[in-house]
Write an enzyme that holds these catalytic residues in place. Structure first.
Site, PDB file in Angstrom:
ATOM      1  N   TYR A 109       9.374 -10.294  16.949  1.00 44.57           N
ATOM      2  CA  TYR A 109       8.042  -9.710  17.116  1.00 44.57           C
ATOM      3  C   TYR A 109       7.902  -9.062  18.487  1.00 44.57           C
ATOM      4  O   TYR A 109       7.356  -7.958  18.615  1.00 44.57           O
ATOM      5  CB  TYR A 109       6.978 -10.789  16.935  1.00 44.57           C
ATOM      6  N   ALA A 137      -7.056   1.348  10.470  1.00 47.09           N
ATOM      7  CA  ALA A 137      -8.489   1.389  10.797  1.00 47.09           C
ATOM      8  C   ALA A 137      -9.381   0.821   9.706  1.00 47.09           C
ATOM      9  O   ALA A 137     -10.596   0.933   9.791  1.00 47.09           O
ATOM     10  CB  ALA A 137      -8.909   2.824  11.098  1.00 47.09           C
ATOM     11  N   SER A 138      -8.811   0.198   8.702  1.00 46.07           N
ATOM     12  CA  SER A 138      -9.648  -0.336   7.618  1.00 46.07           C
ATOM     13  C   SER A 138     -10.300  -1.660   7.981  1.00 46.07           C
ATOM     14  O   SER A 138     -11.236  -2.096   7.319  1.00 46.07           O
ATOM     15  CB  SER A 138      -8.823  -0.495   6.330  1.00 46.07           C
ATOM     16  N   ARG A 139      -9.809  -2.304   9.041  1.00 46.11           N
ATOM     17  CA  ARG A 139     -10.384  -3.591   9.459  1.00 46.11           C
ATOM     18  C   ARG A 139      -9.987  -3.890  10.904  1.00 46.11           C
ATOM     19  O   ARG A 139      -9.234  -3.155  11.520  1.00 46.11           O
ATOM     20  CB  ARG A 139      -9.897  -4.722   8.544  1.00 46.11           C
ATOM     21  N   GLY A 140     -10.523  -4.973  11.429  1.00 44.79           N
ATOM     22  CA  GLY A 140     -10.103  -5.480  12.728  1.00 44.79           C
ATOM     23  C   GLY A 140     -10.356  -4.558  13.900  1.00 44.79           C
ATOM     24  O   GLY A 140     -11.367  -3.845  13.964  1.00 44.79           O
ATOM     25  N   ILE A 141      -9.432  -4.550  14.839  1.00 49.34           N
ATOM     26  CA  ILE A 141      -9.566  -3.774  16.070  1.00 49.34           C
ATOM     27  C   ILE A 141      -9.628  -2.281  15.774  1.00 49.34           C
ATOM     28  O   ILE A 141     -10.421  -1.545  16.372  1.00 49.34           O
ATOM     29  CB  ILE A 141      -8.404  -4.099  17.034  1.00 49.34           C
ATOM     30  N   GLY A 142      -8.807  -1.815  14.834  1.00 49.61           N
ATOM     31  CA  GLY A 142      -8.809  -0.390  14.498  1.00 49.61           C
ATOM     32  C   GLY A 142     -10.159   0.080  14.008  1.00 49.61           C
ATOM     33  O   GLY A 142     -10.664   1.132  14.425  1.00 49.61           O
ATOM     34  N   LYS A 191      -3.244   1.398   4.755  1.00 49.43           N
ATOM     35  CA  LYS A 191      -2.651   1.202   3.438  1.00 49.43           C
ATOM     36  C   LYS A 191      -3.651   0.715   2.390  1.00 49.43           C
ATOM     37  O   LYS A 191      -3.440   0.915   1.199  1.00 49.43           O
ATOM     38  CB  LYS A 191      -1.521   0.164   3.518  1.00 49.43           C
ATOM     39  N   ASP A 233       0.878   4.599   4.715  1.00 50.17           N
ATOM     40  CA  ASP A 233       1.826   3.575   5.166  1.00 50.17           C
ATOM     41  C   ASP A 233       2.612   4.248   6.287  1.00 50.17           C
ATOM     42  O   ASP A 233       3.318   5.238   6.040  1.00 50.17           O
ATOM     43  CB  ASP A 233       2.736   3.167   4.014  1.00 50.17           C
TER      44      ASP A 233
END
Length: 417
Positions: A167, A17-22, A41, A73
């Site tokens: 992936y 959740a520190s960036r992007g979609i989260g 992380k 992590d």
């Protein structure tokens, strides 16, 4: 998507959740006054990606929520347990888990080293299972329990495996958690669903992976945040075990203006489809990779005029200069398939540069494999490199960042052809 207040006072544990979609999902819930556990992380600034758990927490609180930044992590059992215990101590429980943390490497089998394979499976599949397992005892106690995995529908079309099987398996592991846990915890009234985007979503990670230009044909993370909010606002018993697509969720909520989510509104009708979805036939044809299940839908084309690739490399040779070599600093090998099959190289690392047919004089930093017609389209500006790569038309082994440096060279060629 207007906030309704339905998540007020609810506690969301969001991985990555520190960036992007989260982070976008966290900020949307924060507007209701939700409690957000920022489980990621990044405690210290990343050299290439913006944001830490602490900067995200400040944004969440500024948006109206309460935040608890936790260094997590998802591969580390002890770190996961500690974060969950701290969340329960701080907020009294956990109502919603969003499994967003993910690792990606779009490499074919032979170019996937086992360290990268293990990373993807440890974060995507194992991490999702672990965090879900540890949150479930607390979700059982909630009267609004949700697990939402940011993972795709289980589409067994071979194309989605053939280009990056490692992936695909790692992401599908997250989706199989939805399939199994939705049934397993049905009696506990814990809703377990998956959410996936219809189109590419532009984030800092996406920019690092595919280059700045990928925003031209992508949507903002806001569309995933709004869709997640709609899902998580529902009573758990109303929907579980579903594989949901962002724009379908919003359409069902009465939102018809999806243009607002495009990074470039003018391109709202030309967005790049994301992985794993069966898109409309005309879009499938437009973006289909060679060998995909959509290839049969393409109209037969007249044979390409001979020598187009050779002529292309002659143009590249005429553009070479010490400045281009200095700015690029890489040796490329091009494996061209199709009507003008052959191997070509471009040494943009030594002297004033050199191009030619055959193998490069020194080891290539990046090897690019492509059908001749797509190759010509890419170098003449008709096909965006990021689109080509993301849809499997272009395969890259070696240094991805150096491969993406070719964009400027392609821009110069466009004016000459």
């Amino acid at each position: 998507m207007i906030n309704t207040g339905k998540l007020a006072g609810r506690t969301l544990f969001i991985t990555g959740a520190s960036r992007g979609i989260g982070k976008a999902i966290a900020l949307k819930a924060a507007q209701d006054g939700a409690n957000i556990v920022v489980a990621a992380k990044t405690a210290e600034p990343h050299p290439k990606l913006p944001g830490t758990i602490y900067t995200a927490a400040k944004e969440i609180e500024a948006a109206g929520g309460k935040a608890l930044p936790c260094v997590v992590d998802v591969r580390d059992e002890a770190a996961v347990r500690t974060a969950i215990q701290n969340a329960v101590a701080q907020f009294g429980g956990i109502d919603i888990l969003v499994n967003n943390a993910s690792a990606i490497s779009l490499t074919p089998t032979e170019q996937t080293d086992m360290k990268r394979y293990d990373l993807m499976h440890s974060i995507n599949t194992r991490g999702t299972f672990l965090v879900s397992k540890e949150c479930i005892p607390y979700l059982r106690k909630s009267n609004h329990a949700h697990i939402l995995n940011i993972s795709p529908p289980l589409n067994m079309v071979p194309h989605w495996f053939s280009n990056h099987v490692a992936y695909t398996m790692a992401k599908y592991g997250m989706s199989m958690c939805v399939l199994g846990m939705a049934k397993e915890f049905e009696s506990a009234n814990i809703a377990v669903n998956a959410l996936w985007p219809r189109t590419a979503i532009f984030t800092a990670a996406m920019e690092m992976l595919t280059g700045k230009e990928s925003d031209q044909f992508s949507r903002k993370p806001d569309i995933m945040a709004d869709a997640a909010y709609a899902i998580l606002s529902k009573e758990p018993k109303k929907q579980s075990g579903k594989f949901l697509i962002d724009d379908e969720v919003l359409t069902a909520e009465g939102i018809t203006d999806l243009k607002q989510y495009a990074c470039v509104p003018e391109n709202a009708d030309k967005l790049m489809p994301d992985f794993f979805l069966d898109v409309a036939p005309e879009k499938l044809v437009e973006f289909a990779a060679e060998g995909s299940h959509a290839a049969s839908l393409k109209k037969p084309q007249a044979a390409a005029a001979g020598g187009k690739i050779e002529g292309l490399f002659q143009k590249i040779e005429s553009m070479l200069s010490e400045e281009i070599v200095r700015k690029t600093g890489a040796v490329y090998e091009f494996k061209v398939k199709g009507e003008e099959a052959g191997t070509w190289f471009a040494d943009l690392k030594n002297g004033t540069g050199q191009v030619g047919k055959g193998n490069p004089p020194s080891k290539a930093d990046a090897v690019l494999t492509m059908d001749s017609k797509h190759f010509f389209d890419m170098f003449t500006g008709k096909l965006k490199p990021a689109n080509a790569f993301m849809t499997g038309k272009l395969k890259i082994s070696g240094d991805l960042q150096k491969a993406m440096k070719l964009e400027k060279l392609m821009g110069g060629l466009k004016a000459k052809l």
